[in-house]
Design a protein around this motif. Structure first.
Motif, PDB file in Angstrom:
ATOM      1  N   VAL A 176     -42.755  41.108  -8.540  1.00 12.77           N
ATOM      2  CA  VAL A 176     -42.948  42.339  -7.862  1.00 12.77           C
ATOM      3  C   VAL A 176     -41.712  43.237  -7.661  1.00 12.77           C
ATOM      4  CG1 VAL A 176     -44.180  43.298  -5.772  1.00 12.77           C
ATOM      5  CG2 VAL A 176     -44.829  41.085  -6.709  1.00 12.77           C
ATOM      6  N   ASN A 177     -41.785  44.268  -7.612  1.00  7.27           N
ATOM      7  CA  ASN A 177     -40.599  45.241  -7.093  1.00  7.27           C
ATOM      8  C   ASN A 177     -41.200  46.693  -6.414  1.00  7.27           C
ATOM      9  OD1 ASN A 177     -40.842  45.889 -10.499  1.00  7.27           O
ATOM     10  ND2 ASN A 177     -40.340  47.516  -9.325  1.00  7.27           N
ATOM     11  N   PRO A 178     -40.290  47.205  -5.837  1.00  8.09           N
ATOM     12  CA  PRO A 178     -40.707  48.454  -4.940  1.00  8.09           C
ATOM     13  C   PRO A 178     -40.909  49.673  -6.163  1.00  8.09           C
ATOM     14  CG  PRO A 178     -38.903  47.649  -3.946  1.00  8.09           C
ATOM     15  CD  PRO A 178     -38.807  46.757  -5.245  1.00  8.09           C
ATOM     16  N   ALA A 179     -41.845  50.779  -5.498  1.00 11.01           N
ATOM     17  CA  ALA A 179     -42.124  51.770  -6.505  1.00 11.01           C
ATOM     18  C   ALA A 179     -40.722  52.293  -7.427  1.00 11.01           C
ATOM     19  CB  ALA A 179     -42.977  52.945  -6.017  1.00 11.01           C
ATOM     20  N   GLY A 180     -40.582  52.297  -8.637  1.00 11.50           N
ATOM     21  CA  GLY A 180     -39.671  53.176  -9.404  1.00 11.50           C
ATOM     22  C   GLY A 180     -38.505  52.385  -9.388  1.00 11.50           C
ATOM     23  N   ALA A 181     -38.461  51.208  -8.794  1.00 13.93           N
ATOM     24  CA  ALA A 181     -36.820  50.703  -8.493  1.00 13.93           C
ATOM     25  C   ALA A 181     -36.432  49.663  -9.700  1.00 13.93           C
ATOM     26  CB  ALA A 181     -37.023  49.758  -7.207  1.00 13.93           C
ATOM     27  N   GLY A 182     -37.588  49.332 -10.656  1.00 12.56           N
ATOM     28  CA  GLY A 182     -36.981  48.503 -11.795  1.00 12.56           C
ATOM     29  C   GLY A 182     -37.155  46.960 -11.810  1.00 12.56           C
ATOM     30  N   GLU A 183     -36.688  46.183 -12.758  1.00 20.23           N
ATOM     31  CA  GLU A 183     -36.711  44.937 -12.607  1.00 20.23           C
ATOM     32  C   GLU A 183     -35.508  44.375 -11.808  1.00 20.23           C
ATOM     33  OE1 GLU A 183     -37.020  43.166 -16.291  1.00 20.23           O
ATOM     34  OE2 GLU A 183     -39.120  44.172 -16.878  1.00 20.23           O
ATOM     35  N   ASP A 184     -34.506  45.261 -11.808  1.00 13.38           N
ATOM     36  CA  ASP A 184     -33.245  44.711 -10.878  1.00 13.38           C
ATOM     37  C   ASP A 184     -33.515  44.505  -9.431  1.00 13.38           C
ATOM     38  OD1 ASP A 184     -31.930  44.428 -13.085  1.00 13.38           O
ATOM     39  OD2 ASP A 184     -30.888  46.209 -12.871  1.00 13.38           O
ATOM     40  N   ALA A 185     -34.527  45.448  -9.125  1.00  9.35           N
ATOM     41  CA  ALA A 185     -35.121  45.242  -7.428  1.00  9.35           C
ATOM     42  C   ALA A 185     -36.026  44.359  -7.177  1.00  9.35           C
ATOM     43  CB  ALA A 185     -35.443  46.658  -6.935  1.00  9.35           C
ATOM     44  N   MET A 186     -36.681  43.625  -8.217  1.00  5.79           N
ATOM     45  CA  MET A 186     -37.620  42.530  -8.011  1.00  5.79           C
ATOM     46  C   MET A 186     -37.187  41.432  -6.906  1.00  5.79           C
ATOM     47  SD  MET A 186     -38.339  41.021 -11.701  1.00  5.79           S
ATOM     48  CE  MET A 186     -39.384  42.274 -12.888  1.00  5.79           C
ATOM     49  N   PHE A 187     -38.288  41.370  -5.995  1.00  2.46           N
ATOM     50  CA  PHE A 187     -37.950  40.799  -4.404  1.00  2.46           C
ATOM     51  C   PHE A 187     -39.033  39.558  -4.290  1.00  2.46           C
ATOM     52  CE2 PHE A 187     -40.863  44.241  -3.316  1.00  2.46           C
ATOM     53  CZ  PHE A 187     -41.937  43.584  -2.808  1.00  2.46           C
ATOM     54  N   GLY A 188     -39.933  39.408  -5.383  1.00  2.00           N
ATOM     55  CA  GLY A 188     -40.884  38.357  -5.255  1.00  2.00           C
ATOM     56  C   GLY A 188     -41.769  38.350  -6.334  1.00  2.00           C
ATOM     57  N   GLY A 189     -42.945  37.131  -6.260  1.00  2.00           N
ATOM     58  CA  GLY A 189     -43.863  37.133  -7.080  1.00  2.00           C
ATOM     59  C   GLY A 189     -45.199  36.916  -6.637  1.00  2.00           C
ATOM     60  N   MET A 190     -46.331  36.860  -7.607  1.00  2.00           N
ATOM     61  CA  MET A 190     -47.854  36.334  -7.180  1.00  2.00           C
ATOM     62  C   MET A 190     -48.115  35.408  -8.387  1.00  2.00           C
ATOM     63  SD  MET A 190     -49.171  40.405  -7.003  1.00  2.00           S
ATOM     64  CE  MET A 190     -49.061  41.500  -5.756  1.00  2.00           C
ATOM     65  N   VAL A 191     -48.752  34.378  -7.566  1.00  2.00           N
ATOM     66  CA  VAL A 191     -49.195  33.160  -8.187  1.00  2.00           C
ATOM     67  C   VAL A 191     -50.528  32.779  -7.978  1.00  2.00           C
ATOM     68  CG1 VAL A 191     -48.838  30.741  -8.331  1.00  2.00           C
ATOM     69  CG2 VAL A 191     -46.827  32.200  -7.817  1.00  2.00           C
ATOM     70  N   PRO A 192     -51.433  32.676  -9.025  1.00  2.55           N
ATOM     71  CA  PRO A 192     -52.866  32.428  -8.843  1.00  2.55           C
ATOM     72  C   PRO A 192     -52.854  31.188  -8.011  1.00  2.55           C
ATOM     73  CG  PRO A 192     -52.396  32.514 -11.160  1.00  2.55           C
ATOM     74  CD  PRO A 192     -51.093  32.658 -10.453  1.00  2.55           C
ATOM     75  N   LEU A 193     -53.819  31.253  -6.981  1.00  2.00           N
ATOM     76  CA  LEU A 193     -54.243  30.096  -6.301  1.00  2.00           C
ATOM     77  C   LEU A 193     -54.776  28.928  -7.060  1.00  2.00           C
ATOM     78  CD1 LEU A 193     -55.747  31.259  -2.935  1.00  2.00           C
ATOM     79  CD2 LEU A 193     -53.759  29.999  -3.113  1.00  2.00           C
ATOM     80  N   ALA A 194     -55.489  29.174  -8.095  1.00  2.00           N
ATOM     81  CA  ALA A 194     -56.263  28.071  -8.978  1.00  2.00           C
ATOM     82  C   ALA A 194     -55.049  27.367  -9.688  1.00  2.00           C
ATOM     83  CB  ALA A 194     -56.920  28.737  -9.910  1.00  2.00           C
ATOM     84  N   ASP A 195     -53.787  27.979 -10.102  1.00  2.00           N
ATOM     85  CA  ASP A 195     -52.861  27.167 -10.646  1.00  2.00           C
ATOM     86  C   ASP A 195     -51.887  26.547  -9.562  1.00  2.00           C
ATOM     87  OD1 ASP A 195     -53.591  28.439 -12.636  1.00  2.00           O
ATOM     88  OD2 ASP A 195     -51.838  29.979 -13.000  1.00  2.00           O
ATOM     89  N   ASP A 196     -52.065  26.459  -8.345  1.00  2.00           N
ATOM     90  CA  ASP A 196     -51.448  25.589  -7.353  1.00  2.00           C
ATOM     91  C   ASP A 196     -51.975  24.982  -6.267  1.00  2.00           C
ATOM     92  OD1 ASP A 196     -49.496  25.103  -5.018  1.00  2.00           O
ATOM     93  OD2 ASP A 196     -48.038  26.221  -6.469  1.00  2.00           O
ATOM     94  N   PRO A 197     -52.694  23.875  -6.345  1.00  2.00           N
ATOM     95  CA  PRO A 197     -53.352  23.059  -5.408  1.00  2.00           C
ATOM     96  C   PRO A 197     -52.608  22.973  -4.117  1.00  2.00           C
ATOM     97  CG  PRO A 197     -53.326  21.954  -7.437  1.00  2.00           C
ATOM     98  CD  PRO A 197     -52.419  22.842  -7.807  1.00  2.00           C
TER      99      PRO A 197
END
Length: 264
Positions: A176-197
């Motif tokens: 995840v990154n802010p709008a228009g900021a590109g990959e260098d500004a990534m600050f987090g991620g999203m993980v499917p709950l089903a993949d992480d008990p």
């Protein structure tokens, strides 16, 4: 990774609500070397966790009626009212409407459609935390959610956030990154709950990561102080060494020693 060059949509504040702020102060002080400074007599017991005089997080006493002890991640908004309206239009909820915080800024607490709570902070006197991406400070955030496409659509509509699929050994991670900021500004991620008990037990939520120099040492110290190891220290290729913990009152967080960046 996070920095204090905050842009709209990026995390700019974090705080912990706990049923025993005095003991929480002792726990995080011993774990991260933080000192606690009151925000003043009009702040209702709210205070700042500081690292070498720089604010790394906030903390406050909460009651059981306010929910279980937890960390809340706040995202920068140029207009708290407009962000709340956008969240509601995208099928989120406003749990705590925008409120001026003694001229320091405006805060609100929302929940996304899956129920994950988060905050927004419209800066005034305080732009955000004073330190990020360094040992003893916030460096990454992770959303555990049952539906990544739905979550990506909600946060794009509400905060303008953009997502990108990043391949790593063993799978694909949604960054995840802010709008228009590109990959260098990534600050987090999203993980499917089903993949992480481990996280599925708690439901949809944002998990903060704090940078440390010695993950195993922090894990051992957390246990000594009455904390819980939720996921033992693990090396993730290309990412770093990670562990997921909870403080003695149940507030969940993670620690990481980030792997050195590989130059192309």
């Amino acid at each position: 990774m996070l920095t204090t060059r905050f842009v709209n949509g990026a995390p700019n504040w974090i705080d912990v609500g706990t049923t025993d702020i005095d003991r929480a102060r002792a726990f995080y002080g011993a774990l991260f070397g933080w000192q606690f400074r009151s925000a003043g007599p009009d702040a209702g017991g709210y205070g700042f966790f500081q690292s070498d005089g720089r604010t790394a997080a906030g903390g406050m006493q909460t009651t059981p009626e306010q929910g279980p002890p937890s960390w809340t991640v706040y995202f920068r908004s140029p207009d708290a009212e407009a962000t709340c309206e956008a969240a509601e239009q995208a099928h989120g909820r406003v749990l705590f409407p925008p409120m001026d915080v003694t001229g320091r800024g405006t805060m609100a607490i929302l929940a996304d459609p899956a129920g994950a709570p988060f905050g927004i902070w419209q800066p005034a006197q305080i732009q955000g935390v004073d330190v990020a991406g360094e040992p003893g400070s916030l460096c990454w955030v992770e959303l555990y959610t049952p539906d990544i496409p739905a979550a990506a659509a909600f946060y794009h509509a509400t905060l303008g956030l953009e997502t990108a699929a990043v391949s790593f050994p063993g799978g694909v991670y949604t960054c995840v990154n802010p709008a228009g900021a590109g990959e260098d500004a990534m600050f987090g991620g999203m993980v499917p709950l089903a993949d992480d008990p481990t996280e599925a037990e708690s439901g949809a939520s944002w998990l903060p990561y704090f940078e440390v120099t010695d993950v195993d040492g922090v894990v051992a110290r957390a246990e000594e102080l009455g904390g819980t190891v939720r996921v033992a220290a693990t090396d993730v290729e290309g990412v770093g060494r990670i562990a997921r913990l909870a403080d003695p009152y149940g507030a969940r967080f993670a620690v990481i020693r980030t792997a050195p960046r590989q130059e192309p």
